[in-house]
Design an enzyme around this catalytic site. Sequence first.
Site, PDB file in Angstrom:
ATOM      1  N   ASP A 204       0.691  -1.243  -0.043  1.00  0.00           N
ATOM      2  CA  ASP A 204      -0.141  -0.120   0.053  1.00  0.00           C
ATOM      3  C   ASP A 204       0.834   1.283  -0.179  1.00  0.00           C
ATOM      4  O   ASP A 204       0.650   2.068  -0.872  1.00  0.00           O
ATOM      5  CB  ASP A 204      -0.867  -0.063   1.282  1.00  0.00           C
ATOM      6  CG  ASP A 204      -2.097   0.912   1.291  1.00  0.00           C
ATOM      7  OD1 ASP A 204      -2.446   1.236  -0.096  1.00  0.00           O
ATOM      8  OD2 ASP A 204      -2.501   1.189   2.325  1.00  0.00           O
ATOM      9  N   HIS A 287      -4.713   2.716  -6.961  1.00  0.00           N
ATOM     10  CA  HIS A 287      -5.776   2.482  -5.991  1.00  0.00           C
ATOM     11  C   HIS A 287      -7.130   2.084  -7.000  1.00  0.00           C
ATOM     12  O   HIS A 287      -8.062   1.452  -6.522  1.00  0.00           O
ATOM     13  CB  HIS A 287      -6.314   3.776  -5.151  1.00  0.00           C
ATOM     14  CG  HIS A 287      -5.355   3.348  -3.838  1.00  0.00           C
ATOM     15  ND1 HIS A 287      -3.988   3.480  -3.773  1.00  0.00           N
ATOM     16  CD2 HIS A 287      -5.714   2.639  -2.630  1.00  0.00           C
ATOM     17  CE1 HIS A 287      -3.554   3.236  -2.421  1.00  0.00           C
ATOM     18  NE2 HIS A 287      -4.528   2.552  -1.908  1.00  0.00           N
ATOM     19  N   HIS A 304      -5.764  -5.798   0.649  1.00  0.00           N
ATOM     20  CA  HIS A 304      -5.846  -4.441  -0.037  1.00  0.00           C
ATOM     21  C   HIS A 304      -4.523  -3.981  -0.672  1.00  0.00           C
ATOM     22  O   HIS A 304      -4.121  -3.714  -2.159  1.00  0.00           O
ATOM     23  CB  HIS A 304      -6.239  -3.508   0.917  1.00  0.00           C
ATOM     24  CG  HIS A 304      -5.945  -2.164   0.313  1.00  0.00           C
ATOM     25  ND1 HIS A 304      -6.978  -1.258  -0.418  1.00  0.00           N
ATOM     26  CD2 HIS A 304      -5.063  -1.021   0.757  1.00  0.00           C
ATOM     27  CE1 HIS A 304      -6.697  -0.256  -0.519  1.00  0.00           C
ATOM     28  NE2 HIS A 304      -5.434  -0.054  -0.045  1.00  0.00           N
TER      29      HIS A 304
HETATM   30 ZN    ZN Z   1      -4.450   2.202   0.072  1.00  0.00          ZN
END
Ligand code: ZN
Length: 410
Positions: A204, A287, A304
């Site tokens: 991330d 994203h 994620h």
């Molecule tokens: Zn993120």
Amino acid sequence: MRLADELRNMDHSLPAFGKPGERDRDGEIEEMTENGAGPAATVFAAPGRYVQGRGAISGLGEELKRLGSEKPLILRDGALVEILGDLSVQGAVTVDFGGECSPEEIDRVAGRARDEGADAIVGIGGGKTIDTAKAVAHPANLPLIIVPTIASTDAPTSSLSVVYDEEGAFKEYRFFGRNPDAVVVDTEIIVGAPVRFLIAGIGDGLSTYFEADASSKTRTPAMAGGAPTLAALTLARLCYDTLLEHGLAARLAAEQGAVTPAVEKVIEANTLLSGLGFESGGLAAAHSVHNGLTALEGTHHYWHGEKVAFGTISMLMLEERPTAEVEELVDFCLEVGLPVALEDIGLDGVEREELEKVAEAACVEGETIHNMPFSVHPQMVVDAMLAADALGRQRRALLAGEARLPAVAT
Ligand SMILES: [Zn+2]
């Protein structure tokens, strides 16, 4: 390129003096001249306090006292009961999280907070627990403390929640215009969690610099509500450099349950640097590709940050970054154990039509992919994902010592 060089090359004129812009349907920036709109303000948002360290959770009661809370509602991940032990927070009501940050779950917890007369909300757990706590506290105007128990996303510091439907497909972002009053990160708890979470957080965090860099060029207001400050862009770059420098050492130490300076740095990069960098710097294609990927069932077993890592490589292909820069990112992902190919995120043998579904979802109106400094169409996203996949597999073969070279063309 390290931070000092990058700062020299950064376009410092962008945030403060750029013309305020609005994106039209084709993604072109249109100058806003109506209503006497002035230059776009730069905005930087952050939590009130950030506390990180071994055993930091023992200070939770103090943090609540500082906020004047006497009856907090603690929303926690039920699986953490043993790890957390007795938190001994006076007057607290504890509610176990239902497992999905969905509108239904948010309503349920908000109902409990009302019924119990809670005067503050504490969210203890992973990204979805945290996002639910935000979605309960902010609309009710209650103080909020976030205690992430994994470092898998940059959700803890931000003012927004990512809401999914009950099946786990991305639904919407909810913006609250308020950041948590405090974020308490206990590094011992984080290292006690499976290392895959820390790695996902690195995935991330890898996107933050590239997305802030791309979206700063369009001057589209970031999640914080304005153009990026130099602070946000600098923190985003520091995040990337910190991860590349300390990511592998942190993984190896965390696998041994060790809290080393490298682990502390990577946890700070995943949580604080990435959190401030994305919220005030802006999101872009990485994203959106992640959000698109959630449309395919096969990806639901991946975190994620793992999907964002692949989204970041795809984004770099989309914007034609220099080969050396893309290879640096892909090789780092391979070294630290992040996905670099479609087969790594449950999409082995995926058909082009399915990738078109991902790309369509990534390009719907309102997606941050339209913060890229050029128009993006779904076909470009499909091709970028295929190119990222091919490069990822190629670099893996090379790093594994297998020469996967094409045959002579005939
Ligand atoms: Zn993120």
